[in-house]
Design a protein around this motif. Sequence first.
Motif, PDB file in Angstrom:
ATOM      1  N   PRO A  17      25.138  23.585  45.483  1.00  0.00           N
ATOM      2  CA  PRO A  17      23.885  23.570  46.257  1.00  0.00           C
ATOM      3  C   PRO A  17      23.825  24.685  47.297  1.00  0.00           C
ATOM      4  O   PRO A  17      24.851  25.098  47.853  1.00  0.00           O
ATOM      5  N   GLY A  18      22.616  25.164  47.544  1.00  0.00           N
ATOM      6  CA  GLY A  18      22.379  26.104  48.623  1.00  0.00           C
ATOM      7  C   GLY A  18      22.011  25.371  49.903  1.00  0.00           C
ATOM      8  O   GLY A  18      21.841  24.151  49.911  1.00  0.00           O
ATOM      9  N   VAL A  19      21.884  26.128  50.978  1.00  0.00           N
ATOM     10  CA  VAL A  19      21.620  25.520  52.286  1.00  0.00           C
ATOM     11  C   VAL A  19      20.461  26.257  52.955  1.00  0.00           C
ATOM     12  O   VAL A  19      20.427  27.486  52.993  1.00  0.00           O
ATOM     13  N   ILE A  20      19.501  25.463  53.471  1.00  0.00           N
ATOM     14  CA  ILE A  20      18.429  25.998  54.309  1.00  0.00           C
ATOM     15  C   ILE A  20      18.668  25.473  55.716  1.00  0.00           C
ATOM     16  O   ILE A  20      18.591  24.262  55.962  1.00  0.00           O
ATOM     17  N   GLY A  21      18.979  26.360  56.611  1.00  0.00           N
ATOM     18  CA  GLY A  21      19.281  25.959  57.980  1.00  0.00           C
ATOM     19  C   GLY A  21      18.102  26.152  58.907  1.00  0.00           C
ATOM     20  O   GLY A  21      16.999  26.523  58.477  1.00  0.00           O
ATOM     21  N   PRO A  22      18.310  25.928  60.197  1.00  0.00           N
ATOM     22  CA  PRO A  22      17.221  26.079  61.180  1.00  0.00           C
ATOM     23  C   PRO A  22      16.652  27.493  61.228  1.00  0.00           C
ATOM     24  O   PRO A  22      15.490  27.694  61.572  1.00  0.00           O
ATOM     25  N   ASN A  23      17.483  28.483  60.896  1.00  0.00           N
ATOM     26  CA  ASN A  23      17.050  29.875  60.970  1.00  0.00           C
ATOM     27  C   ASN A  23      16.658  30.454  59.611  1.00  0.00           C
ATOM     28  O   ASN A  23      16.501  31.662  59.470  1.00  0.00           O
ATOM     29  N   GLY A  24      16.529  29.589  58.604  1.00  0.00           N
ATOM     30  CA  GLY A  24      16.140  30.069  57.277  1.00  0.00           C
ATOM     31  C   GLY A  24      17.210  29.788  56.238  1.00  0.00           C
ATOM     32  O   GLY A  24      18.089  28.936  56.418  1.00  0.00           O
ATOM     33  N   VAL A  25      17.183  30.548  55.168  1.00  0.00           N
ATOM     34  CA  VAL A  25      18.117  30.349  54.063  1.00  0.00           C
ATOM     35  C   VAL A  25      19.500  30.851  54.458  1.00  0.00           C
ATOM     36  O   VAL A  25      19.672  32.019  54.809  1.00  0.00           O
ATOM     37  N   GLU A  26      20.485  29.956  54.400  1.00  0.00           N
ATOM     38  CA  GLU A  26      21.862  30.332  54.704  1.00  0.00           C
ATOM     39  C   GLU A  26      22.656  30.641  53.443  1.00  0.00           C
ATOM     40  O   GLU A  26      23.556  31.477  53.457  1.00  0.00           O
ATOM     41  N   SER A  27      22.334  29.958  52.341  1.00  0.00           N
ATOM     42  CA  SER A  27      22.988  30.240  51.057  1.00  0.00           C
ATOM     43  C   SER A  27      22.094  29.763  49.931  1.00  0.00           C
ATOM     44  O   SER A  27      21.281  28.849  50.105  1.00  0.00           O
ATOM     45  N   PHE A  28      22.228  30.413  48.777  1.00  0.00           N
ATOM     46  CA  PHE A  28      21.420  30.078  47.614  1.00  0.00           C
ATOM     47  C   PHE A  28      22.216  29.195  46.653  1.00  0.00           C
ATOM     48  O   PHE A  28      23.448  29.187  46.658  1.00  0.00           O
ATOM     49  N   PHE A  29      21.468  28.466  45.811  1.00  0.00           N
ATOM     50  CA  PHE A  29      22.120  27.698  44.752  1.00  0.00           C
ATOM     51  C   PHE A  29      22.902  28.648  43.851  1.00  0.00           C
ATOM     52  O   PHE A  29      22.443  29.755  43.549  1.00  0.00           O
ATOM     53  N   ASP A  30      24.070  28.186  43.412  1.00  0.00           N
ATOM     54  CA  ASP A  30      24.905  28.989  42.513  1.00  0.00           C
ATOM     55  C   ASP A  30      25.091  28.209  41.212  1.00  0.00           C
ATOM     56  O   ASP A  30      25.681  27.125  41.207  1.00  0.00           O
ATOM     57  N   TYR A  31      24.557  28.778  40.117  1.00  0.00           N
ATOM     58  CA  TYR A  31      24.645  28.106  38.819  1.00  0.00           C
ATOM     59  C   TYR A  31      25.903  28.576  38.104  1.00  0.00           C
ATOM     60  O   TYR A  31      26.013  29.730  37.697  1.00  0.00           O
ATOM     61  N   ASN A  32      26.829  27.640  37.940  1.00  0.00           N
ATOM     62  CA  ASN A  32      28.133  27.979  37.378  1.00  0.00           C
ATOM     63  C   ASN A  32      28.125  27.994  35.857  1.00  0.00           C
ATOM     64  O   ASN A  32      28.801  28.805  35.236  1.00  0.00           O
ATOM     65  N   GLY A  33      27.376  27.072  35.232  1.00  0.00           N
ATOM     66  CA  GLY A  33      27.337  27.003  33.773  1.00  0.00           C
ATOM     67  C   GLY A  33      26.284  27.927  33.204  1.00  0.00           C
ATOM     68  O   GLY A  33      25.086  27.701  33.382  1.00  0.00           O
ATOM     69  N   MET A  34      26.704  28.986  32.516  1.00  0.00           N
ATOM     70  CA  MET A  34      25.768  29.971  31.976  1.00  0.00           C
ATOM     71  C   MET A  34      25.862  30.108  30.452  1.00  0.00           C
ATOM     72  O   MET A  34      25.124  30.869  29.849  1.00  0.00           O
ATOM     73  N   GLY A  35      26.785  29.371  29.832  1.00  0.00           N
ATOM     74  CA  GLY A  35      27.010  29.550  28.403  1.00  0.00           C
ATOM     75  C   GLY A  35      25.929  28.910  27.551  1.00  0.00           C
ATOM     76  O   GLY A  35      25.249  27.963  27.965  1.00  0.00           O
ATOM     77  N   LEU A  36      25.759  29.436  26.323  1.00  0.00           N
ATOM     78  CA  LEU A  36      24.806  28.871  25.378  1.00  0.00           C
ATOM     79  C   LEU A  36      25.370  27.589  24.779  1.00  0.00           C
ATOM     80  O   LEU A  36      26.572  27.457  24.570  1.00  0.00           O
ATOM     81  N   VAL A  37      24.467  26.642  24.475  1.00  0.00           N
ATOM     82  CA  VAL A  37      24.836  25.401  23.796  1.00  0.00           C
ATOM     83  C   VAL A  37      24.521  25.593  22.311  1.00  0.00           C
ATOM     84  O   VAL A  37      23.363  25.742  21.936  1.00  0.00           O
TER      85      VAL A  37
END
Length: 658
Positions: free
Chosen positions: A162-182
């Motif tokens: 998960p990413g974080v939105i703090g009082p001063n705006g976006v602190e970190s973005f979501f990071d998608y770990n699974g990128m492989g094809l099914v």
Amino acid sequence: MSAILTKIRNFLIPSDTKKSEDGRDQWPSRTAFLLASLGGAVGQGNIIRYPSQVFNNVGLQWFVPYLMAIFLLAIPTLILEVAIGQAYRGGAVAAYNNMNRRLRGVGLASIMVSSVVVVYFVIILVWIMTYLRHSFTSPLPWEGRTEEFYYTQVLRQVDPTPGVIGPNGVESFFDYNGMGLVGEAVGWSAFIWFCVYLCMFNGVGITGRAAYFTMALPIFMTIILLGRCCSLENAGRGIRLYFATWDSSSIASGQLWQTATGQVFFSTGVGFGYYIAYASYNSKWANAVQDATIIVCSNCLFETIAAFAVFGVVGYLDINPSNTPRLGAFEIGFLTYPAAIAAMPGANFWAVLFFLTLMLLGISSTYPMLDVIVTAIMDRYGHKLQRPLVAAVLVVVAFLISLMYCSQFGYYLLDGVDRWINNLALVFVVWSELALSTTIYRFKDVFTETGKPAWVVYNGGYFLGQILGVAVGHGVSGGAGAGLGFGIFFLGVIVSVFLCKPPTVPAPGFWNKNAYLRRFWFLAFYSGNQLRRDLNVIVGSGKNWNIPMFWSPLIRYISAPILFIVYSFAYPEFWTLRNDPVYIFGFILAHFCLIFAVSALVLPRYYDVFVPMHRLDDGKRMVAPGVLENLIVGQNEDMVETGSRSPKSSDDDLKEKP
């Protein structure tokens, strides 16, 4: 034997496609057109999305805004799409170009919406096929572990960081770990795209045949499911929630009205361009208004009746809004229904029947969206290209693009794109259809009668009132926004009426009583009313239903503002999701559709490449206030032969009463 095979081939793939008087391909029958169009509207969403919306707003009060939305939004909008497709004999771009060349972008934007949606829509069918494959295993593999099976064996998703939105705006973005094809998803995707190709590669002849299978058969199968689900133990408990409960307090809830309006809008399927494309293959003199009404009412009737099956399951599982969180469409289709089926006697049979029904309904909704693109290409390059080749190339390209949804983060990507394409792009496109068509159509007639400054001030107040009204409504309060919006509009009305020069052409009935009423009528109603009259010359001929007089004021002053309010809710929602890359991607993609719709208003010549060369000038009309379009055409032909005067100075007998 060969003769029998030849007959079967000719039936399935007709070589002698029926032609209209103008040489355009034509549906083999009216039933084929209605079934194919219904296929675009009736999909798995009618079985799983509609019941989830009703469950979250349970009670008969749901039908108050639902029925109002049908008659105030769905039917009027579909009348516009079917009528212009049929009358102007072309797909979305060609049809809107015929209305006015500045509306080309609206047609192109609707094609882009279909292009984006059709690619990710297939992944939902991939999940359905995964369930269908496992439905032949006894016992059903999801029995006792419905959620685990869905997330680990169907979606095979890997949860992001998960990413974080703090009082001063976006602190970190979501990071998608699974990128492989099914792998299984890729295989089923290829299979589904092949099925889609078979349903539309050879034009409306084969599409009409396919519609009987992909639309008529699921209706029969749904009836069987309906009977089984309503006969389950305690099914009546759930059905009473649906059709024997009333909560008058929720009538005042904005959430109920917004949800019901959105359900009717998305379920009907306007804005994708396929109704325009399909109607262009109708006979030019077909009963467009009646067809549009039949399509909307049949779609809403189907989902209303099909919901009884879901509420039978709801009663069987003893769930209700008081003991269950809000349900989404995917929860109904891939968790609630499978859980109930697993507990039924003969579970495998019912699982196969349910998921096969969803599959066929999904296919019937997929190929119309691809047909929108094929129709646009054939309109433009049909003299050079063969339709089967165009369809094959599009299917291959769409399959390759859809691979990103066949990945371990495909579910999240689908949600990120779907949310903004539906809530932003699609709603804006339909708003543009309604608001701009009743503003731009034959606007030079209005210039002649009222003067350009008055037209600019009036329409400036109309559009600015909506924009600033919803902005203040979200930023301050709903009451303040409504007050400002109406205030700007009425100020524009007053100023424009006083700026307006006296019209020389009479207004109809009441509006011709004095000079100010006549001025107001030309500014407020002329373009929409003239569009209605010109379309009625074709679609309202003979015993056909006419587009009613109240239609143009309805779509301009009720339907369009409602859609703009719905559209405005998307932006505050994005602000809470601005740290998620898939939502950002979907948000940006949706705005490309908006750019297409708006940019053609000021730069129409840059869209010439999308319009058939022989139809570039179709949207150019001579100034002839109050004169029906068919009379303008006849007058123009007379001018070429005799050199007579222009329609603006033509005899009074041509100026029929508006």
